[in-house]
Design a protein around this motif. Structure first.
Motif, PDB file in Angstrom:
ATOM      1  N   LEU A  42       1.035   5.740   6.117  1.00  0.00           N
ATOM      2  CA  LEU A  42       1.721   5.044   5.040  1.00  0.00           C
ATOM      3  C   LEU A  42       1.629   6.189   3.767  1.00  0.00           C
ATOM      4  CD1 LEU A  42       0.237   1.533   5.188  1.00  0.00           C
ATOM      5  CD2 LEU A  42       2.632   2.337   5.473  1.00  0.00           C
ATOM      6  N   GLY A  43       0.986   7.103   3.815  1.00  0.00           N
ATOM      7  CA  GLY A  43       1.301   8.243   2.747  1.00  0.00           C
ATOM      8  C   GLY A  43       0.113   8.659   2.238  1.00  0.00           C
ATOM      9  N   ALA A  44      -1.155   8.255   2.359  1.00  0.00           N
ATOM     10  CA  ALA A  44      -2.379   8.524   1.715  1.00  0.00           C
ATOM     11  C   ALA A  44      -3.078   9.722   2.209  1.00  0.00           C
ATOM     12  CB  ALA A  44      -3.330   7.319   1.828  1.00  0.00           C
TER      13      ALA A  44
ATOM     14  N   ILE B  65       8.131   0.795   3.627  1.00  0.00           N
ATOM     15  CA  ILE B  65       8.152   2.175   3.071  1.00  0.00           C
ATOM     16  C   ILE B  65       9.398   2.772   3.390  1.00  0.00           C
ATOM     17  CG2 ILE B  65       5.807   2.574   3.158  1.00  0.00           C
ATOM     18  CD1 ILE B  65       6.231   4.253   5.302  1.00  0.00           C
TER      19      ILE B  65
ATOM     20  N   ARG C 227      -7.807  10.109  -0.369  1.00  0.00           N
ATOM     21  CA  ARG C 227      -7.271   8.904  -0.965  1.00  0.00           C
ATOM     22  C   ARG C 227      -7.555   7.666   0.321  1.00  0.00           C
ATOM     23  NH1 ARG C 227      -2.983   8.502  -5.169  1.00  0.00           N
ATOM     24  NH2 ARG C 227      -3.145   5.955  -5.496  1.00  0.00           N
TER      25      ARG C 227
ATOM     26  N   TYR D 235       0.677  -1.252  -0.088  1.00  0.00           N
ATOM     27  CA  TYR D 235      -0.097   0.055  -0.069  1.00  0.00           C
ATOM     28  C   TYR D 235       0.842   1.230   0.045  1.00  0.00           C
ATOM     29  CZ  TYR D 235      -3.978   3.074   1.174  1.00  0.00           C
ATOM     30  OH  TYR D 235      -4.765   4.183   1.388  1.00  0.00           O
ATOM     31  N   GLY D 236       1.836   1.256   0.928  1.00  0.00           N
ATOM     32  CA  GLY D 236       2.487   2.638   0.934  1.00  0.00           C
ATOM     33  C   GLY D 236       3.465   2.771  -0.150  1.00  0.00           C
TER      34      GLY D 236
ATOM     35  N   ALA E 290      -3.401   4.104   7.104  1.00  0.00           N
ATOM     36  CA  ALA E 290      -3.398   4.452   5.697  1.00  0.00           C
ATOM     37  C   ALA E 290      -2.810   6.023   5.584  1.00  0.00           C
ATOM     38  CB  ALA E 290      -4.949   4.574   4.951  1.00  0.00           C
TER      39      ALA E 290
ATOM     40  N   ARG F 124       4.482  -4.021   7.014  1.00  0.00           N
ATOM     41  CA  ARG F 124       3.848  -2.959   6.297  1.00  0.00           C
ATOM     42  C   ARG F 124       4.500  -1.547   6.429  1.00  0.00           C
ATOM     43  NH1 ARG F 124      -2.299  -1.483   7.140  1.00  0.00           N
ATOM     44  NH2 ARG F 124      -1.602  -1.014   9.164  1.00  0.00           N
ATOM     45  N   ALA F 125       4.733  -1.522   7.688  1.00  0.00           N
ATOM     46  CA  ALA F 125       5.670  -0.141   8.248  1.00  0.00           C
ATOM     47  C   ALA F 125       7.040  -0.037   7.865  1.00  0.00           C
ATOM     48  CB  ALA F 125       5.495   0.043   9.941  1.00  0.00           C
TER      49      ALA F 125
ATOM     50  N   LEU G 272       1.694   4.063  -3.182  1.00  0.00           N
ATOM     51  CA  LEU G 272       1.453   5.594  -3.035  1.00  0.00           C
ATOM     52  C   LEU G 272       2.632   6.272  -3.261  1.00  0.00           C
ATOM     53  CD1 LEU G 272      -0.703   5.685   0.102  1.00  0.00           C
ATOM     54  CD2 LEU G 272      -1.440   6.262  -2.047  1.00  0.00           C
ATOM     55  N   ARG G 273       3.894   5.699  -3.196  1.00  0.00           N
ATOM     56  CA  ARG G 273       5.289   6.368  -3.460  1.00  0.00           C
ATOM     57  C   ARG G 273       5.516   6.213  -4.722  1.00  0.00           C
ATOM     58  NH1 ARG G 273       4.456   5.712   1.499  1.00  0.00           N
ATOM     59  NH2 ARG G 273       5.804   6.940   3.247  1.00  0.00           N
TER      60      ARG G 273
END
Lengths: 345, 265
Positions: B167-169, A159, B173, A107-108, B164, A155-156, A111-112
């Motif tokens: 994590l950058g949203a 990124i 978003r 997910y992260g 979320a 998940r953490a 977004l990147r």
């Protein structure tokens, strides 16, 4: 207050006079704190001490009422969480239930705008780091609590965050798993070299895991330092009590002496040991609790000032004196283990 | 169960009887070969079903009812979701007061709402009656939308949205990639509830009807006042069948427990 962490370079994050109030309640009261780079820092304290509030301010979910928070040298006090590049692991894990494990971790990265090949590589890498490579396609709901926890960590860290923040990460796990995850998180920290901030109310957890531990109470930092420093020399009554110093002996001048139960030496009065330390009292045995490995003996002693205090001795069962309630004993505490505390404020 | 709680069990059975028996009568009457709504039927046939399908006023008003129900359900959701989000996620002062206010259309008698709309919109603003009905039904559905989506929001762990963001949203978003997908069962149930409530509504639709735009229940009401043919029964059975089909689809795709689980808070 002893602040002696062996740190090199600039801190990963800094709090300067940071205050957070909710209505009349001051959750965090003008704290100054440096989070060292590449180390594991724990924020430790009872519930309501301001540790989680501090973490949420660092993560950007709360804006401080006053003061500044600097992350990697940049004033981030008012930066929203999505612009901070921090990896946060929540107490409830907070995985996205509608996504697979791999998609959670990706997910992260999406977004990147990390390209697909690189993304797959980093998702695999993060999942392998937490030992869950084989569960990439599963839904979070199918996983055990410990596994969900690891996904949250993966998940953490996927990124490549500037800091990894863990909010009571082990409190929802059973006792055995909790011990296992302690060393697991330490391993991940040392393998990645990440700067980690971990919030906990468990002093054993903090002692075992921290490079630096920060004890908080009522929104203030009570003491910070390496675990062995804090443990050996608690700065005040609260810290001592929180870390298991059970015995507090008033010195007659408003200050106190404290000693851990395992360092309190009891000898039957008939054969008193040579007086060696600053503490040498006579006492009456109140209770003897045999616990297999050790014996807990509660005594009531008279202080030089004439006060009566209850003291607890924790002796290995093997060499324990044979005592019964009502017996008179002499109580000694070696100077090396005696801590002098300032008057209670 | 029955042996341990005889009173509760009997009440439950009584409840089902009261709910289902009238339906049984209607369903049986719909298959009559006679020409009146009489029970027991004189014989069996499907003629009233073909009559119903061929009866223009029913079919045009069915289309009107469906249009109205779908549109008002959509509008109620479009308005209700942001309001539910504001109530449950925002930092609003007087949240509970606000929530109470948004539920007030449930308390105000529909005839009052209808009359107000009639005066202000149809007479005052000269709106056509589809638009006025649409406004009326949307207002009526709105509390359901707020309540049901609100209940799903309250069940959702807010940390998931925080995660979320972390994590950058951006907030937008986060809403589209996390909140909305997790809200889907709630939205579905709110939509379904709104649709059914609108489709069954009589008071508002009665007051705001016109010759060109009339909903099915109003048309049927109108019809039974002048006629006594089983065409009403067969139309009812067709609607019932449609409802059952919707229910089955809902059960297969989302699951009833999930859809209506959102209400029980």
């Amino acid at each position: 207050m002893s602040v002696r962490t062996t740190q090199t370079g600039t801190p990963a994050a800094q709090f300067r006079a940071v205050t957070q109030t909710f209505g009349d309640f001051t959750a965090v009261d003008a704290i100054d704190l440096d989070i060292p780079d590449g180390k594991l820092t724990t924020l430790l304290g009872p519930s309501g001490c301001g540790k989680t509030t501090s973490l949420r301010m660092l993560a950007g979910y709360l804006t401080p009422t006053s003061g500044t928070i600097t992350i990697r040298g940049k004033d981030s006090t008012r930066t929203p969480p999505e612009k901070r590049n921090l990896g946060m692991v929540f107490q409830s894990y907070a995985l996205f239930p509608h996504m697979s494990v791999a998609d959670n971790v990706a997910y992260g990265l999406k977004l990147r705008k990390v390209n697909s090949a690189e993304r797959t590589r980093r998702v695999t890498e993060a999942l392998e780091l937490v030992g869950l490579g084989h569960l990439a396609g599963s839904r979070p709901k199918k996983l055990s609590g410990g596994q969900q926890q690891r996904v949250a960590v993966a998940r953490a860290i996927a990124i490549r965050p500037d800091l990894l923040l863990l909010d009571e990460p082990l409190s929802n796990l059973d006792a055995r798993l909790r011990l296992q995850m302690r060393s697991e998180i330490r391993r991940i920290q040392s393998e990645t070299g990440l700067s980690v901030v971990l919030v906990t109310h468990d002093q054993d957890e903090a002692l075992e895991m921290s490079d630096q531990m920060v004890l908080m109470k009522d929104g203030r930092i009570q003491q910070q330092g390496a675990p062995h420093e804090v443990f050996a020399a608690p700065a005040n009554h609260f810290v001592a009590e929180f870390l298991g110093y059970e015995n507090f002996i008033p010195d007659g001048n408003g200050a106190e002496l404290t000693v851990r139960p395992e360092h309190l030496v009891l000898t039957p009065e008939a054969s008193p040991a040579a007086t060696t330390g600053a503490v040498s009292l006579t006492a009456t045995v109140l209770d003897v609790a045999y616990r297999g490995v050790d014996v807990l003996i509660t005594v009531e002693a008279a202080t030089p000032g004439g006060e009566m205090v209850r003291l607890l001795s924790d002796t290995r069962a093997a060499g324990a004196p044979d005592l019964r309630p009502g017996d008179r004993v002499s109580v000694q505490a070696p100077d090396a283990h005696l801590v002098r505390l300032p008057p209670k404020s | 169960m029955r042996s341990r709680r005889p009173v509760v069990a009997s009440l439950a059975v009584l409840g089902y009887v009261v709910m289902i028996v009238p339906l049984v009568f209607i369903v049986i009457t719909a298959f009559t070969s006679g020409s009146t709504l009489r029970f027991p039927p004189e014989g069996w046939s499907l003629r009233w079903f073909s009559e119903a399908l061929a009866y223009k006023p029913f079919m045009t008003s069915l289309v009107s009812s469906l249009q109205l129900a779908v549109l008002s359900a959509v509008f109620a959701l479009l308005l209700g979701v942001p309001v539910a989000l504001a109530i449950h996620r925002g930092r609003l002062p007087g949240r509970s007061l606000l929530e109470g206010l948004f539920l007030s259309p449930l308390i105000v008698p529909e005839l009052v709402v209808g009359l107000a709309l009639y005066q202000q919109f149809m007479i005052g603003l000269n709106l056509d009656n589809l638009s006025t009905l649409l406004i009326g039904h949307t207002v009526l559905m709105f509390p359901y939308a707020v309540r049901v989506t609100g209940a799903s929001l309250a069940l959702m762990d807010p940390a998931v949205e925080d995660a979320a963001r972390g994590l950058g949203a951006s907030p937008l978003r986060t809403f589209f990639t996390v909140t909305l997908p997790l809200l889907r069962p709630g939205l579905f149930s709110a939509g379904l509830l709104s649709f059914i409530t609108s489709f069954n509504n009589v008071p508002l639709s009665l007051l705001l009807q016109s010759r060109d735009f009339r909903t099915l229940p109003v048309t049927m009401l109108d019809y039974v006042q002048q006629n006594y043919t089983p065409i009403v029964a067969s139309t009812s059975v067709l609607i019932l069948a449609g409802t059952v089909v919707i229910a089955i689809i809902a059960e297969r795709t989302v699951g009833f427990a999930k859809i209506f689980g959102g209400i029980n808070t």
